[in-house]
Scaffold this motif. Structure first.
Motif: not given
Length: 379
Positions: A47-66, A78-80
């Motif tokens: 989840f933290e990786q997805a947030v970091a990817l989203r924040t850095s603009g790597k939206l497609d990669e973040a989408e795959k993690v989520l 803890e994540v929910g």
């Protein structure tokens, strides 16, 4: 317009089954995993990786993690899963995939109607797909929670302006005036919040005010508002483009030679200063239409307008009807009537497609184009 209770929690049309299924899933506790705490740690890291990817603009990669987290069918305490849903909605929002964003963020809204960020993003997502009344409900909730949140106020005035325009086009002047009035009241609030604090917000407020006067056809007020805006922000091209469009519409609606000349001069200057293909297409088409409506143009200006029309057709979005319409007006003026009729037919075809789009629901230009075709051909 029948409005909902001002601050009632209301899921904007996602479908009860999906909401109930989601709530049941959230309430379910998964069986113990052999990894125990290590599984929780791993999910947290994902989840933290997805947030970091989203924040850095790597939206497609973040989408795959989520997506991987959601498909695992396990909920980490803890994540929910609600946070995962919100993150996916945020990514859809940043990708401007408005319908998907509205679905995800709508679930978050149903769970927690006090999350200001969710409300702001959901309101805009609904607005961008033309679901104005639902967006109004969400924005009003957000404004109730934070009356001074600028982005929410801007979204709310936009809705009232668009509703005013819709009522005006459907010949309901009283409702239109009421909506435009609400929009102007909100813009006054935005201006007050911005003065001396944020020049960017002040520019947005002034631009919004000019748009409202333009769309309600208060031409004198609109001319003054755009003149002030362009004077204050001389490098703000969108205001210059709308100022030129206003002058042309004013000339067509009221038969003003002075405004037609202003439109011609403004579009010509914009065409000469255009840097991108989008700017060339827009200003070139406007220049062509203004030239086609102006009598006794000098030969060099007419030749320049013809070139602008060709450029607009080449550089424009292939689904944009306006360059075809503008070229048709110019061709008809120079007595190339067969070519003009052919271009106008293409404009009508594309405009019918645009008007049929449920997100547009706008027939004003289609009516204008069809009336012109009838005047030219009798059909």
């Amino acid at each position: 317009m029948k409005r909902s209770a001002k601050h009632r929690r209301r899921w904007p049309d996602c479908g009860a089954f999906f909401v109930f299924a989601f709530l049941a899933f959230v309430a379910w506790s998964p069986p113990a995993h052999s990894g125990g705490a290590s599984f929780d740690d791993a999910t947290n890291k994902e989840f933290e990786q997805a947030v970091a990817l989203r924040t850095s603009g790597k939206l497609d990669e973040a989408e795959k993690v989520l997506e991987h987290i959601m498909k695992s069918s396990m909920r980490n305490d803890e994540v929910g899963i609600a946070n995962v849903i919100k993150e996916r909605g945020t990514i859809k929002f940043l990708q401007e995939r408005w319908e998907s964003a509205a679905r995800y963020l709508g679930i978050c809204y149903e769970i927690d109607s006090n999350d200001a960020d969710t409300l702001e993003m959901l309101g805009k997502s609904l607005r961008m797909i033309g679901r104005y009344q639902e967006a109004e409900t969400v924005y009003e909730r957000a404004a109730y929670l934070d009356p001074d949140r600028f982005e929410v106020l801007d979204g709310l005035q936009n809705i009232h302006r668009r509703l005013g325009d819709n009522y005006q086009e459907s010949d309901r002047p009283e409702q239109a005036e009421a909506e435009f009035g609400k929009a102007l009241d909100i813009v006054a609030q935005m201006t007050k919040l911005s003065e001396g604090k944020s020049e960017e917000h002040l520019r947005v407020s002034k631009f919004a005010k000019a748009k409202i006067f333009y769309e309600k056809k208060s031409y004198s007020e609109a001319v003054d508002a755009y003149a002030s805006l362009v004077s204050s922000y001389p490098d703000f091209r969108p205001a210059q483009e709308e100022q030129a469009a206003l002058a042309l519409d004013y000339a067509k609606d009221k038969g003003s030679p002075a405004q037609l000349q202003a439109a011609l001069d403004q579009y010509r200057a914009l065409y000469k200063s255009a840097k991108s293909t989008k700017e060339l297409a827009y200003s070139g088409a406007g220049f062509a239409e203004a030239a086609g409506r102006t009598k006794d143009l000098p030969a060099d200006t007419l030749a320049e307008a013809e070139q602008a029309a060709r450029t607009a057709l080449l550089d424009a979005n292939p689904n944009d009807p306006y360059p075809h319409y503008a070229s048709a007006v110019l061709m008809y003026a120079i007595d190339a009537k067969d070519d003009a009729t052919s271009r106008l037919k293409e404009a009508i075809k594309l405009e019918r497609k645009r008007a049929a789009d449920p997100y547009q629901n706008d027939y004003a230009r289609l009516v204008e184009y069809e009336k012109l075709m009838q005047a030219w051909t009798g059909n």
